[in-house]
Scaffold this motif. Sequence first.
Motif, short mmCIF file in Angstrom:
data_model
loop_
_atom_site.label_atom_id
_atom_site.label_comp_id
_atom_site.label_asym_id
_atom_site.label_seq_id
_atom_site.Cartn_x
_atom_site.Cartn_y
_atom_site.Cartn_z
N GLU A 243 0.83 -1.20 0.00
CA GLU A 243 0.00 0.00 0.00
C GLU A 243 0.87 1.25 0.00
OE1 GLU A 243 -3.19 1.97 3.03
OE2 GLU A 243 -3.24 -0.20 2.78
N GLU A 244 1.94 1.24 0.77
CA GLU A 244 2.83 2.39 0.82
C GLU A 244 3.60 2.54 -0.48
OE1 GLU A 244 4.95 1.37 4.34
OE2 GLU A 244 3.72 2.68 5.60
N ARG A 245 3.96 1.43 -1.10
CA ARG A 245 4.65 1.51 -2.40
C ARG A 245 3.74 2.14 -3.45
NH1 ARG A 245 6.55 -4.39 -2.29
NH2 ARG A 245 7.93 -4.27 -0.52
N GLU A 246 2.45 1.78 -3.39
CA GLU A 246 1.49 2.38 -4.33
C GLU A 246 1.37 3.87 -4.09
OE1 GLU A 246 -3.27 2.27 -5.11
OE2 GLU A 246 -2.31 0.40 -4.48
N LEU A 247 1.40 4.28 -2.83
CA LEU A 247 1.34 5.70 -2.48
C LEU A 247 2.56 6.43 -3.02
CD1 LEU A 247 -0.09 7.97 -0.88
CD2 LEU A 247 1.23 7.25 1.09
N LEU A 248 3.74 5.84 -2.86
CA LEU A 248 4.95 6.46 -3.40
C LEU A 248 4.89 6.55 -4.92
CD1 LEU A 248 7.77 4.91 -1.20
CD2 LEU A 248 7.10 7.30 -1.34
N ALA A 249 4.32 5.55 -5.56
CA ALA A 249 4.21 5.57 -7.02
C ALA A 249 3.27 6.69 -7.47
CB ALA A 249 3.72 4.23 -7.54
N GLN A 250 2.22 6.94 -6.68
CA GLN A 250 1.30 8.03 -7.02
C GLN A 250 1.98 9.39 -6.91
OE1 GLN A 250 -2.05 7.62 -4.41
NE2 GLN A 250 -2.95 5.94 -5.59
N MET A 251 2.85 9.53 -5.91
CA MET A 251 3.56 10.79 -5.73
C MET A 251 4.53 11.02 -6.89
SD MET A 251 2.76 12.54 -2.99
CE MET A 251 4.19 13.51 -2.64
N GLY A 252 5.04 9.95 -7.45
CA GLY A 252 5.96 10.08 -8.57
C GLY A 252 7.36 10.43 -8.11
N GLU A 253 8.24 10.52 -9.07
CA GLU A 253 9.62 10.88 -8.79
C GLU A 253 9.71 12.36 -8.45
OE1 GLU A 253 12.51 8.99 -8.78
OE2 GLU A 253 11.11 7.30 -8.86
N GLU A 254 10.80 12.72 -7.80
CA GLU A 254 11.03 14.13 -7.50
C GLU A 254 11.23 14.89 -8.81
OE1 GLU A 254 14.20 16.88 -5.07
OE2 GLU A 254 14.05 14.76 -4.62
N PRO A 255 10.59 16.05 -8.94
CA PRO A 255 10.74 16.80 -10.19
C PRO A 255 12.19 17.20 -10.44
CG PRO A 255 9.23 17.91 -8.66
CD PRO A 255 9.75 16.70 -7.98
N GLY A 256 12.54 17.35 -11.69
CA GLY A 256 13.88 17.74 -12.06
C GLY A 256 14.17 19.20 -11.70
N TRP A 257 15.42 19.57 -11.87
CA TRP A 257 15.88 20.90 -11.48
C TRP A 257 15.12 22.00 -12.24
CZ3 TRP A 257 18.09 23.24 -7.69
CH2 TRP A 257 18.66 24.48 -7.86
N PHE A 258 14.97 21.84 -13.56
CA PHE A 258 14.29 22.88 -14.34
C PHE A 258 12.80 22.94 -13.99
CE2 PHE A 258 18.04 22.16 -17.07
CZ PHE A 258 18.52 23.45 -17.07
N SER A 259 12.19 21.81 -13.70
CA SER A 259 10.78 21.81 -13.28
C SER A 259 10.62 22.58 -11.98
CB SER A 259 10.27 20.39 -13.07
OG SER A 259 10.52 19.60 -14.17
N LEU B 129 4.96 12.44 3.87
CA LEU B 129 4.83 11.87 5.22
C LEU B 129 3.39 11.96 5.73
CD1 LEU B 129 8.09 13.17 6.91
CD2 LEU B 129 7.53 10.81 6.32
N GLN B 130 2.73 13.07 5.44
CA GLN B 130 1.34 13.22 5.86
C GLN B 130 0.45 12.18 5.19
OE1 GLN B 130 0.55 17.31 4.83
NE2 GLN B 130 1.00 18.04 6.91
N LEU B 131 0.68 11.94 3.92
CA LEU B 131 -0.10 10.92 3.22
C LEU B 131 0.17 9.53 3.80
CD1 LEU B 131 0.20 12.05 -0.51
CD2 LEU B 131 -1.87 11.91 0.85
N GLN B 132 1.40 9.26 4.12
CA GLN B 132 1.72 7.96 4.71
C GLN B 132 1.05 7.80 6.07
OE1 GLN B 132 5.99 7.93 4.63
NE2 GLN B 132 6.07 6.98 2.61
N LEU B 133 1.05 8.86 6.89
CA LEU B 133 0.39 8.78 8.18
C LEU B 133 -1.12 8.63 8.02
CD1 LEU B 133 2.36 11.43 10.25
CD2 LEU B 133 2.33 8.96 10.59
#
Length: 120
Positions: free
Chosen positions: A15-31, A112-116
């Motif tokens: 369930e937590e892995r799915e939550l992390l997948a929804q958040m996606g990767e950290e945006p790049g520098w230019f983003s 962290l809030q989403l995980q809690l």
Amino acid sequence: MRDFDALMKETLDAEERELLAQMGEEPGWFSQIFGLFTGKIGWTNIVLAITQAVMFIAGIWAAVHFFNATEPLEALRWGLPAAVLMILAAVIKLSMLPVVYVNRVLREVKLLQLQLAQKH
């Protein structure tokens, strides 16, 4: 740091892995940089960017006159404004950088809030 990330992913349940997948990767520098110009205070960053660009261009213009000056007093009259404008342009540009890091921290806090929230 990558070892810690791998260890964290191993310990998370599905369930937590799915939550992390929804958040996606950290945006790049230019983003992250272009993200400064959106949101509630995006307009202030746009004004700062335009002001910084104007100061930089004016500083370059004054610097050209400084290097073309033949008299010491004339060089001083162009050199001081050139230096001040270039320094102010750099200060304005560097003042926006901490906002990028604040946004990164806020993104992690939201994660962290989403995980809690998922735990309860």
